[in-house]
Design a protein around this motif. Structure first.
Motif, PDB file in Angstrom:
ATOM      1  N   ARG A  47      49.153  31.907  -7.363  1.00 47.34           N
ATOM      2  CA  ARG A  47      48.441  31.422  -6.187  1.00 47.34           C
ATOM      3  C   ARG A  47      47.386  32.459  -5.813  1.00 47.34           C
ATOM      4  NH1 ARG A  47      52.130  27.415  -3.230  1.00 47.34           N
ATOM      5  NH2 ARG A  47      54.016  27.432  -4.492  1.00 47.34           N
ATOM      6  N   SER A 103      56.844  21.550  -5.719  1.00 48.60           N
ATOM      7  CA  SER A 103      55.655  22.339  -6.026  1.00 48.60           C
ATOM      8  C   SER A 103      55.204  22.029  -7.444  1.00 48.60           C
ATOM      9  CB  SER A 103      55.945  23.825  -5.863  1.00 48.60           C
ATOM     10  OG  SER A 103      56.332  24.096  -4.523  1.00 48.60           O
ATOM     11  N   GLY A 105      52.442  22.740 -10.558  1.00 47.36           N
ATOM     12  CA  GLY A 105      51.558  23.810 -10.978  1.00 47.36           C
ATOM     13  C   GLY A 105      51.222  23.806 -12.448  1.00 47.36           C
ATOM     14  N   SER A 123      48.482  28.367 -10.874  1.00 49.52           N
ATOM     15  CA  SER A 123      47.910  27.620  -9.758  1.00 49.52           C
ATOM     16  C   SER A 123      48.960  26.604  -9.323  1.00 49.52           C
ATOM     17  CB  SER A 123      46.627  26.908 -10.184  1.00 49.52           C
ATOM     18  OG  SER A 123      45.664  27.857 -10.590  1.00 49.52           O
ATOM     19  N   ASN A 125      50.482  23.837  -6.111  1.00 50.64           N
ATOM     20  CA  ASN A 125      50.311  23.056  -4.882  1.00 50.64           C
ATOM     21  C   ASN A 125      51.680  22.592  -4.407  1.00 50.64           C
ATOM     22  OD1 ASN A 125      47.316  22.867  -4.874  1.00 50.64           O
ATOM     23  ND2 ASN A 125      47.712  21.889  -6.835  1.00 50.64           N
ATOM     24  N   ASP A 126      51.917  22.698  -3.110  1.00 56.00           N
ATOM     25  CA  ASP A 126      53.202  22.332  -2.524  1.00 56.00           C
ATOM     26  C   ASP A 126      53.120  20.981  -1.826  1.00 56.00           C
ATOM     27  OD1 ASP A 126      54.304  24.850  -3.228  1.00 56.00           O
ATOM     28  OD2 ASP A 126      53.330  25.734  -1.478  1.00 56.00           O
ATOM     29  N   GLN A 127      54.179  20.195  -2.001  1.00 51.16           N
ATOM     30  CA  GLN A 127      54.295  18.884  -1.366  1.00 51.16           C
ATOM     31  C   GLN A 127      55.620  18.859  -0.608  1.00 51.16           C
ATOM     32  OE1 GLN A 127      54.984  15.906  -4.339  1.00 51.16           O
ATOM     33  NE2 GLN A 127      54.792  14.206  -2.920  1.00 51.16           N
TER      34      GLN A 127
END
Length: 156
Positions: A47, A103, A105, A123, A125-127
């Motif tokens: 990140r 998450s 990635g 890289s 991204n969290d949901q």
């Protein structure tokens, strides 16, 4: 220096083995053991965090798994060539307040001739999800069972 097979250059079969070995190690959540898969001077971007060397890997993973509770990870090979592997992954965990996350990635990995990872770029991204929406169900900490579906089978 000790080696960490499979060694580059990777074939599809050995790249898949490398990915599954990494997944299994991370699912055990033992920072010291995980760090041994990396060169002593490994460089990471996770990140917006930059990590340099095994000692920082141990510190980073220790903090990560103190925050990300009941962590379960699935990795899948995306591409490979020579001494590089690209991976997509998803993990599920919850925070101290009980909020669950999925998450998603991608990672780019570069290995030395001994099979140790010298570069890792992630890289992610969290949901936020409801606990009832979880898809990763196995006893943890521990590796994903061979009969548990992977990312493609889960539609992720």
């Amino acid at each position: 220096m000790s080696s960490r097979p499979p060694l580059p250059p990777f074939s599809e079969e050995t790249a898949i083995q490398k990915v599954r070995a990494a997944e299994n190690a991370w699912n055990l959540r033992n920072p010291e053991a995980v760090s041994l898969a990396y060169t002593t001077d490994t460089r990471w971007r996770n990140r917006d965090v930059f990590v340099n060397g095994r000692d920082e890997v141990v510190g980073f993973l220790t903090q990560k798994w103190q925050r990300e509770l009941d962590y379960r990870l699935i990795k899948e090979l995306w591409a490979y060539t020579g001494h590089r592997i690209a991976v997509r992954f998803v993990y599920e965990c919850h925070n101290a307040d009980g909020q669950w996350f999925r998450s998603h990635g991608n990672e780019n990995w570069e290995f030395d001739e001994f099979g140790l990872m010298r570069v890792r770029r992630a890289s992610i991204n969290d949901q936020a999800i409801n606990e009832s929406d979880r898809l990763f169900h196995w006893d943890a900490p521990g590796p994903r069972p061979d009969d548990h579906p992977g990312l493609t089978e889960l539609g992720l």
